[in-house]
Design a protein around this motif. Structure first.
Motif, mmCIF file in Angstrom:
data_model
loop_
_atom_site.group_PDB
_atom_site.id
_atom_site.type_symbol
_atom_site.label_atom_id
_atom_site.label_comp_id
_atom_site.label_asym_id
_atom_site.label_seq_id
_atom_site.Cartn_x
_atom_site.Cartn_y
_atom_site.Cartn_z
ATOM 1 N N ASP A 120 0.860 -1.186 0.000
ATOM 2 C CA ASP A 120 0.000 0.000 0.000
ATOM 3 C C ASP A 120 0.894 1.232 0.000
ATOM 4 O O ASP A 120 2.125 1.125 0.041
ATOM 5 C CB ASP A 120 -0.948 0.002 1.206
ATOM 6 N N HIS A 121 0.260 2.399 -0.060
ATOM 7 C CA HIS A 121 1.015 3.649 -0.040
ATOM 8 C C HIS A 121 0.169 4.704 0.657
ATOM 9 O O HIS A 121 -1.013 4.869 0.321
ATOM 10 C CB HIS A 121 1.366 4.102 -1.460
ATOM 11 N N PRO A 122 0.748 5.421 1.627
ATOM 12 C CA PRO A 122 -0.053 6.375 2.405
ATOM 13 C C PRO A 122 -0.632 7.516 1.581
ATOM 14 O O PRO A 122 -1.623 8.131 1.985
ATOM 15 C CB PRO A 122 0.945 6.899 3.451
ATOM 16 N N GLU A 123 -0.037 7.804 0.431
ATOM 17 C CA GLU A 123 -0.508 8.924 -0.387
ATOM 18 C C GLU A 123 -1.402 8.486 -1.541
ATOM 19 O O GLU A 123 -1.921 9.332 -2.271
ATOM 20 C CB GLU A 123 0.693 9.701 -0.948
ATOM 21 N N ILE A 124 -1.569 7.165 -1.715
ATOM 22 C CA ILE A 124 -2.317 6.672 -2.878
ATOM 23 C C ILE A 124 -3.417 5.723 -2.403
ATOM 24 O O ILE A 124 -3.150 4.554 -2.102
ATOM 25 C CB ILE A 124 -1.384 5.951 -3.875
ATOM 26 N N PHE B 225 -4.215 1.575 -3.577
ATOM 27 C CA PHE B 225 -2.921 1.419 -4.245
ATOM 28 C C PHE B 225 -2.872 0.126 -5.046
ATOM 29 O O PHE B 225 -3.197 -0.948 -4.536
ATOM 30 C CB PHE B 225 -1.823 1.421 -3.182
ATOM 31 N N CYS C 249 3.157 5.526 -8.734
ATOM 32 C CA CYS C 249 3.992 6.445 -7.955
ATOM 33 C C CYS C 249 4.705 7.441 -8.865
ATOM 34 O O CYS C 249 5.146 7.095 -9.969
ATOM 35 C CB CYS C 249 5.042 5.669 -7.166
ATOM 36 N N ASN C 250 4.844 8.665 -8.362
ATOM 37 C CA ASN C 250 5.674 9.630 -9.069
ATOM 38 C C ASN C 250 7.125 9.461 -8.622
ATOM 39 O O ASN C 250 7.438 8.629 -7.752
ATOM 40 C CB ASN C 250 5.168 11.058 -8.850
ATOM 41 N N ARG D 192 9.126 11.321 -6.821
ATOM 42 C CA ARG D 192 9.377 11.590 -5.403
ATOM 43 C C ARG D 192 8.950 10.412 -4.534
ATOM 44 O O ARG D 192 9.657 10.014 -3.599
ATOM 45 C CB ARG D 192 8.622 12.858 -4.983
ATOM 46 N N GLN D 193 7.799 9.838 -4.855
ATOM 47 C CA GLN D 193 7.292 8.721 -4.065
ATOM 48 C C GLN D 193 8.161 7.477 -4.230
ATOM 49 O O GLN D 193 8.400 6.740 -3.268
ATOM 50 C CB GLN D 193 5.844 8.431 -4.464
#
Length: 302
Positions: free
Chosen positions: A109-113, A116, A122-123, A125-126
């Motif tokens: 998972d990803h906290p910003e997406i 997920f 992901c960009n 930076r991620q």
């Protein structure tokens, strides 16, 4: 020592270019969850047997493997949690040179997406931020991967169903479960994916623009794209379970019969299908998936 980053696909590679992370890159494009995969001590033998699997295999796969196999130094594997990626991951961990330190980045998972689905979302930076989460694979971890790879390429899917210890590969138990669900069920002969499409079409006819997103929402863990799902639908049409009317799929009378359990889908097959190292041959008893227990059983020879 220079790092080699092995990326799970071209989508990840696009964003990875902006991360600023040092090292070389290789992109792994194989689809080892599809078609026959036999075990060999030599990884090139595994790949050469699959050289007709998709166009431009020499450039798309073999050239990238040459880069990976020739590298001496740390290797960072960037892979996803789904079945598609997990099988590719097992191959690479199993065959990378022993002297290379190997690191794994495989987020679930990803906290910003929200919702997920993988690294391709992901960009730069991620992706760069994920680098600090890498796990160093020990020799015991790599041996666990080799055993898992042997089980996947075995002609006996029961070997994979019996696996309990997956080491640091925390997403592999779910991938094993989904792989077992690709075998024909004991009740209808339909696997999980075929069952999903028939269930959707019980309600009303639908096209690809409805069916494919519905599948991806329901089963993100398979990691399958358009190609695999269209092939499944084409097979269901070929064997008479579905009708394709100008791009709209509908359930044919034989599809209703299979769904009701009065006809078995496997009896309609011609030729062979392969799941890893297991051949499912028409006219022969094949391993069956028991949906109630999510286990594999093999009917007795006739």
């Amino acid at each position: 020592m220079e790092h080699l980053h092995v990326l799970n696909g071209d989508s990840t590679a696009v964003s990875f270019g902006g991360t600023g992370l040092p090292g070389r890159r290789a992109v792994w494009r194989e689809a080892l969850c599809e078609d026959r995969v036999a075990w060999h001590a030599d990884p090139l033998a595994v790949l050469r047997e699959r050289s007709s699997f998709f166009p431009d295999y020499e450039r798309q796969v073999l050239a990238e493997w040459e880069v990976i196999a020739a590298h001496r130094g740390p290797v960072v594997l960037w892979f996803e949690f789904d079945l598609f990626c997990q099988i590719n991951l097992l191959f690479l961990v199993s065959y990378l040179p022993d002297e290379n330190p190997v690191f794994l980045i495989c987020p679930g998972d990803h906290p910003e997406i929200p919702n997920f689905h993988g690294l391709g979302e992901c960009n730069a930076r991620q992706l760069a931020a994920l680098y600090v989460t890498r796990i160093h694979l020990t020799e015991a971890d790599r041996q666990a991967a080799r055993l898992l790879w042997k089980a996947y390429t075995s002609p006996n899917p029961e070997a994979l169903a019996a696996v309990r210890d997956t080491g640091p590969f925390v997403h592999f138990p779910a991938a094993i479960s989904l792989h077992l669900q690709r075998f024909p069920s004991v009740t209808t002969g339909l696997n999980r994916i075929e069952t999903f499409f028939l269930e959707q079409l019980l309600r009303k006819p639908a096209g690809l623009s409805t069916l494919l997103p519905a599948f991806w929402r329901a089963y993100p863990g398979f990691g399958f794209g358009d190609t695999q799902l269209k092939e499944t639908l084409n097979d269901l049409v070929q064997y008479g379970l579905l009708a394709n009317n100008g791009g709209d799929y509908s359930l044919a009378p034989d599809g209703h019969a299979v769904w009701a359990g009065s006809s078995d889908y496997v009896s309609r097959w011609t030729g062979s299908r392969w799941l890893g190292g297991c051949e499912l041959a028409s006219g022969q008893p094949v391993p069956r998936w028991n949906p109630a227990e999510n286990t594999i059983s093999r009917p007795p020879l006739q």
